[in-house]
Design a protein around this motif. Structure first.
Motif, PDB file in Angstrom:
ATOM      1  N   HIS A  18       0.788  -1.331   0.031  1.00  0.00           N
ATOM      2  CA  HIS A  18       0.075  -0.100   0.051  1.00  0.00           C
ATOM      3  C   HIS A  18       0.921   1.190  -0.162  1.00  0.00           C
ATOM      4  CE1 HIS A  18       0.776  -0.598   4.133  1.00  0.00           C
ATOM      5  NE2 HIS A  18       0.534   0.594   4.301  1.00  0.00           N
ATOM      6  N   ARG A  19       2.173   1.157   0.310  1.00  0.00           N
ATOM      7  CA  ARG A  19       3.108   2.333   0.519  1.00  0.00           C
ATOM      8  C   ARG A  19       4.033   2.361  -0.890  1.00  0.00           C
ATOM      9  NH1 ARG A  19       6.769   2.532   4.344  1.00  0.00           N
ATOM     10  NH2 ARG A  19       6.930   0.067   4.181  1.00  0.00           N
ATOM     11  N   VAL A  20       3.930   1.420  -1.671  1.00  0.00           N
ATOM     12  CA  VAL A  20       4.935   1.396  -2.894  1.00  0.00           C
ATOM     13  C   VAL A  20       4.600   2.145  -3.934  1.00  0.00           C
ATOM     14  CG1 VAL A  20       6.080  -0.218  -4.334  1.00  0.00           C
ATOM     15  CG2 VAL A  20       5.580  -0.953  -2.052  1.00  0.00           C
ATOM     16  N   ALA A  21       5.626   2.848  -4.595  1.00  0.00           N
ATOM     17  CA  ALA A  21       5.390   3.788  -5.755  1.00  0.00           C
ATOM     18  C   ALA A  21       5.959   2.986  -7.032  1.00  0.00           C
ATOM     19  CB  ALA A  21       5.910   5.100  -5.646  1.00  0.00           C
ATOM     20  N   THR A  22       7.090   2.726  -6.884  1.00  0.00           N
ATOM     21  CA  THR A  22       7.982   1.949  -8.049  1.00  0.00           C
ATOM     22  C   THR A  22       8.460   0.467  -7.756  1.00  0.00           C
ATOM     23  OG1 THR A  22       9.660   3.239  -7.779  1.00  0.00           O
ATOM     24  CG2 THR A  22       8.120   4.067  -9.425  1.00  0.00           C
ATOM     25  N   VAL A  23       8.709  -0.412  -8.600  1.00  0.00           N
ATOM     26  CA  VAL A  23       9.151  -1.780  -8.536  1.00  0.00           C
ATOM     27  C   VAL A  23      10.047  -2.021  -9.591  1.00  0.00           C
ATOM     28  CG1 VAL A  23       7.548  -2.385  -7.003  1.00  0.00           C
ATOM     29  CG2 VAL A  23       7.287  -2.880  -9.592  1.00  0.00           C
ATOM     30  N   ILE A  24      10.812  -3.079  -9.284  1.00  0.00           N
ATOM     31  CA  ILE A  24      11.613  -3.766 -10.362  1.00  0.00           C
ATOM     32  C   ILE A  24      11.658  -5.089 -10.063  1.00  0.00           C
ATOM     33  CG2 ILE A  24      14.040  -3.363  -8.986  1.00  0.00           C
ATOM     34  CD1 ILE A  24      15.072  -2.643 -11.793  1.00  0.00           C
ATOM     35  N   ASN A  25      11.647  -5.664 -11.329  1.00  0.00           N
ATOM     36  CA  ASN A  25      11.555  -7.263 -11.307  1.00  0.00           C
ATOM     37  C   ASN A  25      13.151  -7.648 -10.889  1.00  0.00           C
ATOM     38  OD1 ASN A  25      12.149 -10.129 -12.573  1.00  0.00           O
ATOM     39  ND2 ASN A  25       9.963  -9.793 -12.588  1.00  0.00           N
ATOM     40  N   LYS A  26      13.084  -8.536  -9.907  1.00  0.00           N
ATOM     41  CA  LYS A  26      14.550  -8.843  -9.393  1.00  0.00           C
ATOM     42  C   LYS A  26      15.131  -9.787 -10.558  1.00  0.00           C
ATOM     43  CE  LYS A  26      13.143  -9.136  -4.603  1.00  0.00           C
ATOM     44  NZ  LYS A  26      13.039 -10.160  -3.604  1.00  0.00           N
ATOM     45  N   ASN A  27      14.602 -10.737 -11.314  1.00  0.00           N
ATOM     46  CA  ASN A  27      15.007 -11.699 -12.138  1.00  0.00           C
ATOM     47  C   ASN A  27      15.357 -10.985 -13.564  1.00  0.00           C
ATOM     48  OD1 ASN A  27      15.448 -13.825 -10.547  1.00  0.00           O
ATOM     49  ND2 ASN A  27      12.962 -14.284 -11.009  1.00  0.00           N
ATOM     50  N   HIS A  28      14.691  -9.897 -13.782  1.00  0.00           N
ATOM     51  CA  HIS A  28      14.802  -9.255 -15.043  1.00  0.00           C
ATOM     52  C   HIS A  28      14.700  -7.795 -14.930  1.00  0.00           C
ATOM     53  CE1 HIS A  28      14.047 -12.817 -17.472  1.00  0.00           C
ATOM     54  NE2 HIS A  28      12.911 -12.976 -16.336  1.00  0.00           N
ATOM     55  N   PRO A  29      15.800  -7.160 -14.336  1.00  0.00           N
ATOM     56  CA  PRO A  29      16.221  -5.688 -14.209  1.00  0.00           C
ATOM     57  C   PRO A  29      16.118  -4.965 -15.507  1.00  0.00           C
ATOM     58  CG  PRO A  29      17.992  -6.785 -13.722  1.00  0.00           C
ATOM     59  CD  PRO A  29      16.964  -7.829 -14.159  1.00  0.00           C
ATOM     60  N   GLU A  30      16.478  -5.679 -16.493  1.00  0.00           N
ATOM     61  CA  GLU A  30      16.315  -4.705 -17.903  1.00  0.00           C
ATOM     62  C   GLU A  30      14.977  -4.589 -18.389  1.00  0.00           C
ATOM     63  OE1 GLU A  30      15.785  -9.455 -18.707  1.00  0.00           O
ATOM     64  OE2 GLU A  30      16.891  -8.227 -17.268  1.00  0.00           O
ATOM     65  N   TRP A  31      13.915  -5.107 -17.681  1.00  0.00           N
ATOM     66  CA  TRP A  31      12.599  -4.605 -17.918  1.00  0.00           C
ATOM     67  C   TRP A  31      12.321  -3.187 -17.440  1.00  0.00           C
ATOM     68  CZ3 TRP A  31       9.403  -9.244 -16.017  1.00  0.00           C
ATOM     69  CH2 TRP A  31       9.555 -10.410 -16.776  1.00  0.00           C
ATOM     70  N   GLY A  32      13.306  -2.650 -16.511  1.00  0.00           N
ATOM     71  CA  GLY A  32      13.184  -1.351 -15.824  1.00  0.00           C
ATOM     72  C   GLY A  32      12.306  -1.309 -14.678  1.00  0.00           C
ATOM     73  N   ILE A  33      12.220   0.001 -14.198  1.00  0.00           N
ATOM     74  CA  ILE A  33      11.472   0.483 -13.271  1.00  0.00           C
ATOM     75  C   ILE A  33       9.901   0.405 -13.537  1.00  0.00           C
ATOM     76  CG2 ILE A  33      11.134   2.228 -11.344  1.00  0.00           C
ATOM     77  CD1 ILE A  33      14.243   2.693 -11.452  1.00  0.00           C
TER      78      ILE A  33
END
Length: 76
Positions: A18-33
């Motif tokens: 509920h507090r999160v604004a942006t995320v990144i995939n741990k296995n595929h950081p190339e997907w971007g934020i």
């Protein structure tokens, strides 16, 4: 909070979603934020879903898959 070497602060969890604004995939950081949209949409069989990304690039994220994502930033 300081970001780790993997560019995420902590793991995305139902408890902090509920507090999160942006995320990144741990296995595929190339997907971007990606933008994270807390929806807590209750689905069939008790599953809960949220949204990663926005617009036509948005994807459903089920709570059981949250551990695959790292938090990059929190809402102010």
């Amino acid at each position: 909070m300081k970001r780790s070497k993997d560019n995420w602060i902590e793991t995305l969890l139902p408890q902090n979603a509920h507090r999160v604004a942006t995320v990144i995939n741990k296995n595929h950081p190339e997907w971007g934020i990606k933008q994270f949209q807390y929806r807590a949409q209750l689905l069939v069989e008790g599953r809960v879903a949220h949204i990663v990304g926005s617009g036509c690039n948005g994807k459903v994220l089920f709570e059981e898959d949250m551990h695959r994502w790292g938090v990059v930033s929190f809402k102010d």
